[in-house]
Write a protein that holds these residues in place. Structure first.
Motif, PDB file in Angstrom:
ATOM      1  N   HIS A  99       0.831  -1.207   0.000  1.00 14.60           N
ATOM      2  CA  HIS A  99       0.000   0.000   0.000  1.00 14.60           C
ATOM      3  C   HIS A  99       0.868   1.261   0.000  1.00 14.60           C
ATOM      4  O   HIS A  99       2.039   1.224   0.346  1.00 14.60           O
ATOM      5  N   ASP A 100       0.247   2.351  -0.421  1.00 12.01           N
ATOM      6  CA  ASP A 100       0.818   3.696  -0.320  1.00 12.01           C
ATOM      7  C   ASP A 100      -0.227   4.578   0.359  1.00 12.01           C
ATOM      8  O   ASP A 100      -1.432   4.333   0.222  1.00 12.01           O
ATOM      9  N   HIS A 101       0.219   5.593   1.054  1.00 14.61           N
ATOM     10  CA  HIS A 101      -0.722   6.576   1.604  1.00 14.61           C
ATOM     11  C   HIS A 101      -1.268   7.433   0.467  1.00 14.61           C
ATOM     12  O   HIS A 101      -0.541   7.784  -0.458  1.00 14.61           O
ATOM     13  N   GLN A 102      -2.545   7.779   0.544  1.00 19.17           N
ATOM     14  CA  GLN A 102      -3.109   8.723  -0.412  1.00 19.17           C
ATOM     15  C   GLN A 102      -2.694  10.124   0.000  1.00 19.17           C
ATOM     16  O   GLN A 102      -2.593  10.429   1.191  1.00 19.17           O
ATOM     17  N   TYR A 143      -5.527   4.524   2.084  1.00 25.81           N
ATOM     18  CA  TYR A 143      -4.426   3.872   1.379  1.00 25.81           C
ATOM     19  C   TYR A 143      -4.835   3.476  -0.029  1.00 25.81           C
ATOM     20  O   TYR A 143      -5.993   3.169  -0.291  1.00 25.81           O
ATOM     21  N   GLU A 144      -3.865   3.468  -0.923  1.00 25.03           N
ATOM     22  CA  GLU A 144      -4.014   2.857  -2.235  1.00 25.03           C
ATOM     23  C   GLU A 144      -3.295   1.519  -2.147  1.00 25.03           C
ATOM     24  O   GLU A 144      -2.098   1.473  -1.879  1.00 25.03           O
ATOM     25  N   CYS A 145      -4.035   0.435  -2.339  1.00 27.06           N
ATOM     26  CA  CYS A 145      -3.487  -0.913  -2.125  1.00 27.06           C
ATOM     27  C   CYS A 145      -3.421  -1.694  -3.434  1.00 27.06           C
ATOM     28  O   CYS A 145      -4.172  -1.429  -4.362  1.00 27.06           O
ATOM     29  N   GLY A 146      -2.542  -2.660  -3.457  1.00 25.05           N
ATOM     30  CA  GLY A 146      -2.435  -3.594  -4.565  1.00 25.05           C
ATOM     31  C   GLY A 146      -1.680  -4.827  -4.096  1.00 25.05           C
ATOM     32  O   GLY A 146      -0.730  -4.717  -3.324  1.00 25.05           O
ATOM     33  N   PRO A 147      -2.104  -6.018  -4.508  1.00 19.42           N
ATOM     34  CA  PRO A 147      -1.489  -7.249  -4.003  1.00 19.42           C
ATOM     35  C   PRO A 147      -0.040  -7.416  -4.456  1.00 19.42           C
ATOM     36  O   PRO A 147       0.358  -6.945  -5.510  1.00 19.42           O
ATOM     37  N   ILE A 148       0.726  -8.092  -3.605  1.00 22.39           N
ATOM     38  CA  ILE A 148       2.100  -8.463  -3.918  1.00 22.39           C
ATOM     39  C   ILE A 148       2.168  -9.983  -3.935  1.00 22.39           C
ATOM     40  O   ILE A 148       1.712 -10.627  -2.991  1.00 22.39           O
ATOM     41  N   ARG A 149       2.742 -10.532  -5.008  1.00 22.48           N
ATOM     42  CA  ARG A 149       2.914 -11.976  -5.105  1.00 22.48           C
ATOM     43  C   ARG A 149       4.370 -12.274  -5.414  1.00 22.48           C
ATOM     44  O   ARG A 149       4.911 -11.769  -6.401  1.00 22.48           O
TER      45      ARG A 149
END
Length: 188
Positions: free
Chosen positions: A106-109, A124-130
């Motif tokens: 995630h990153d802070h908005q 937060y702006e989130c996105g999965p990590i694989r």
């Protein structure tokens, strides 16, 4: 090395069982793991951590989970490394994470007002990590949201991973990119 000391192994197994009791349904495991007493764990009510078998979490590592974290079998998370999941972090089998690694999904908005003043929100702006199988992540690497790292990959020390890394390669740099790919045996 600490994991070769029998007393460290016993203490780490006790910590493993106590954390499973403390977090009840929020931490599950597919086998025994070694979790250092000085490693930091915070799993929110909406969080879920699933550990594979033979996971080793070294002293002063940090796990924070408001989403989902899945760590595969035979993984080692070294000292002072941190995994912070607001959405999802998935780590495959046989992954070695060196010291001072940050994996943040995630990153802070933030925004700028009309006067050019920066405002950071608690959203937060989130996105999965694989992260795939058989991956070695070097010292002081940062992995950001929306990243997929393939199987059989080495990430060089001090790299910042902001985009996908294909399987069977060595990658390094800021931003991180493949510098050697095993399939073609060429250097970038």
């Amino acid at each position: 090395m600490l994991i070769d000391r029998p007393i460290w192994k016993l203490n780490s197994l006790v910590r493993f069982f106590l954390l499973r009791i403390q977090y009840r349904n929020r931490i599950s495991a597919n086998g025994l793991s070694l979790l250092s007493w000085t490693a930091s764990f915070r799993v929110s009510r909406s969080g879920n951590v699933c550990l594979g078998s033979k996971v080793i979490i070294q002293p002063f590592a940090e796990i924070q989970c408001d989403g989902k974290i899945r760590i595969g079998n035979r993984c080692d998370i070294n000292r002072y490394s941190r995994l912070v999941a607001m959405q999802e972090i998935s780590i495959g089998d046989n992954v070695a994470i060196a010291q001072f690694v940050s994996i943040l999904d995630h990153d802070h908005q933030f925004s700028l007002d009309d006067n050019g003043i920066l405002s950071v929100s608690r959203k937060y702006e989130c996105g999965p990590i694989r992260i795939g199988n058989n991956v070695w992540i070097g010292d002081k690497v940062t992995i950001t949201k929306d990243v997929n790292i393939g199987d059989n990959v080495i990430i060089g020390a001090n790299s910042v991973v902001t985009r996908d890394i294909p399987s069977n390669c060595v990658a390094a740099g800021v931003p991180c990119k493949p510098v050697f790919h095993a399939k073609t045996a060429t250097q970038a």
